[in-house]
Design a protein around this motif. Sequence first.
Motif, mmCIF file in Angstrom:
data_model
loop_
_atom_site.group_PDB
_atom_site.id
_atom_site.type_symbol
_atom_site.label_atom_id
_atom_site.label_comp_id
_atom_site.label_asym_id
_atom_site.label_seq_id
_atom_site.Cartn_x
_atom_site.Cartn_y
_atom_site.Cartn_z
ATOM 1 N N THR A 1 0.972 -1.228 -0.273
ATOM 2 C CA THR A 1 -0.220 -0.064 -0.101
ATOM 3 C C THR A 1 0.869 1.061 0.132
ATOM 4 N N THR A 2 0.324 2.814 -0.437
ATOM 5 C CA THR A 2 0.796 3.896 -0.536
ATOM 6 C C THR A 2 1.261 4.220 0.902
ATOM 7 N N ALA A 3 0.186 4.200 1.545
ATOM 8 C CA ALA A 3 0.714 4.462 3.488
ATOM 9 C C ALA A 3 1.315 3.930 3.755
ATOM 10 N N SER A 4 2.366 2.858 3.704
ATOM 11 C CA SER A 4 3.636 2.629 4.221
ATOM 12 C C SER A 4 4.783 2.327 3.463
ATOM 13 N N VAL A 5 4.513 2.318 2.053
ATOM 14 C CA VAL A 5 6.080 3.200 1.973
ATOM 15 C C VAL A 5 6.165 4.588 1.657
ATOM 16 N N MET A 6 5.219 5.773 1.913
ATOM 17 C CA MET A 6 5.016 7.101 2.105
ATOM 18 C C MET A 6 5.117 7.221 3.806
ATOM 19 N N GLY A 7 4.869 6.598 4.547
ATOM 20 C CA GLY A 7 5.014 6.575 5.875
ATOM 21 C C GLY A 7 4.473 7.570 6.399
ATOM 22 N N ASP A 8 4.222 7.444 7.654
ATOM 23 C CA ASP A 8 3.457 8.544 8.420
ATOM 24 C C ASP A 8 3.631 9.397 8.882
ATOM 25 N N ASN A 9 3.086 10.800 8.144
ATOM 26 C CA ASN A 9 3.020 11.816 8.881
ATOM 27 C C ASN A 9 2.466 12.777 9.346
ATOM 28 N N ARG A 10 1.662 12.034 10.397
ATOM 29 C CA ARG A 10 1.805 12.432 11.785
ATOM 30 C C ARG A 10 2.165 12.199 12.971
ATOM 31 N N VAL A 11 1.608 14.339 13.752
ATOM 32 C CA VAL A 11 2.512 14.484 15.044
ATOM 33 C C VAL A 11 1.646 14.488 15.681
ATOM 34 N N THR A 12 1.671 14.671 17.868
ATOM 35 C CA THR A 12 1.309 14.713 18.764
ATOM 36 C C THR A 12 2.208 15.766 19.284
ATOM 37 N N TYR A 13 0.661 16.490 20.474
ATOM 38 C CA TYR A 13 1.624 17.634 21.535
ATOM 39 C C TYR A 13 2.722 16.262 21.990
ATOM 40 N N ARG A 14 3.049 17.177 22.757
ATOM 41 C CA ARG A 14 3.854 16.597 23.746
ATOM 42 C C ARG A 14 3.915 16.920 25.206
ATOM 43 N N ARG A 15 2.258 18.323 25.280
ATOM 44 C CA ARG A 15 2.845 18.880 26.704
ATOM 45 C C ARG A 15 0.923 18.116 26.810
ATOM 46 N N ARG A 16 0.298 18.887 28.311
ATOM 47 C CA ARG A 16 -1.247 18.590 28.331
ATOM 48 C C ARG A 16 -1.774 19.479 27.923
ATOM 49 N N LEU A 17 -1.224 20.889 27.277
ATOM 50 C CA LEU A 17 -2.563 21.094 26.585
ATOM 51 C C LEU A 17 -2.629 21.154 25.517
ATOM 52 N N PRO A 18 -4.059 20.595 25.038
ATOM 53 C CA PRO A 18 -4.738 20.477 23.604
ATOM 54 C C PRO A 18 -5.511 21.181 22.585
ATOM 55 N N TYR A 19 -5.076 22.106 22.733
ATOM 56 C CA TYR A 19 -5.698 23.128 21.916
ATOM 57 C C TYR A 19 -4.459 24.235 21.458
ATOM 58 N N ASN A 20 -4.957 24.104 20.456
ATOM 59 C CA ASN A 20 -4.288 25.171 19.529
ATOM 60 C C ASN A 20 -4.346 26.847 19.802
#
Length: 119
Positions: A1-20
């Motif tokens: 599949t293309t997802a496994s070839v392209m890699g995952d480009n999602r990131v998550t917050y590292r701190r507890r504040l979940p708002y932008n």
Amino acid sequence: TTASVMGDNRVTYRRRLPYNTRSNSRRVHKTPGGKLVVLYTKKAGKVPKCGDCGNELYGIKAARPGDLAKMSKRMKTVTRAYGGSRCAGCVRNRVVRAFLIEEQKIVKAVLKHQATVKK
């Protein structure tokens, strides 16, 4: 599949504040190992403004208050009367205004003296 070839480009917050929010600003950075991680950015500082006209002051660094406390004095002021508080144009106007007021007082005193001499 293309997802496994392209890699995952999602990131998550590292701190507890979940708002932008402004204090939670961040950028994505790729590590030498090829991993995408979140780097939190600091708020940009503002250049101080002239108290009279509101224009930005030249020769003074833009910084946040905490950084200003750590800076040396020469980065926060300019060596002039009202340096770091008023711009050069406004200082010039103040000096000229004070001079003209003093001149006006002298003229008034001379006219008063001439009036007493005539009587």
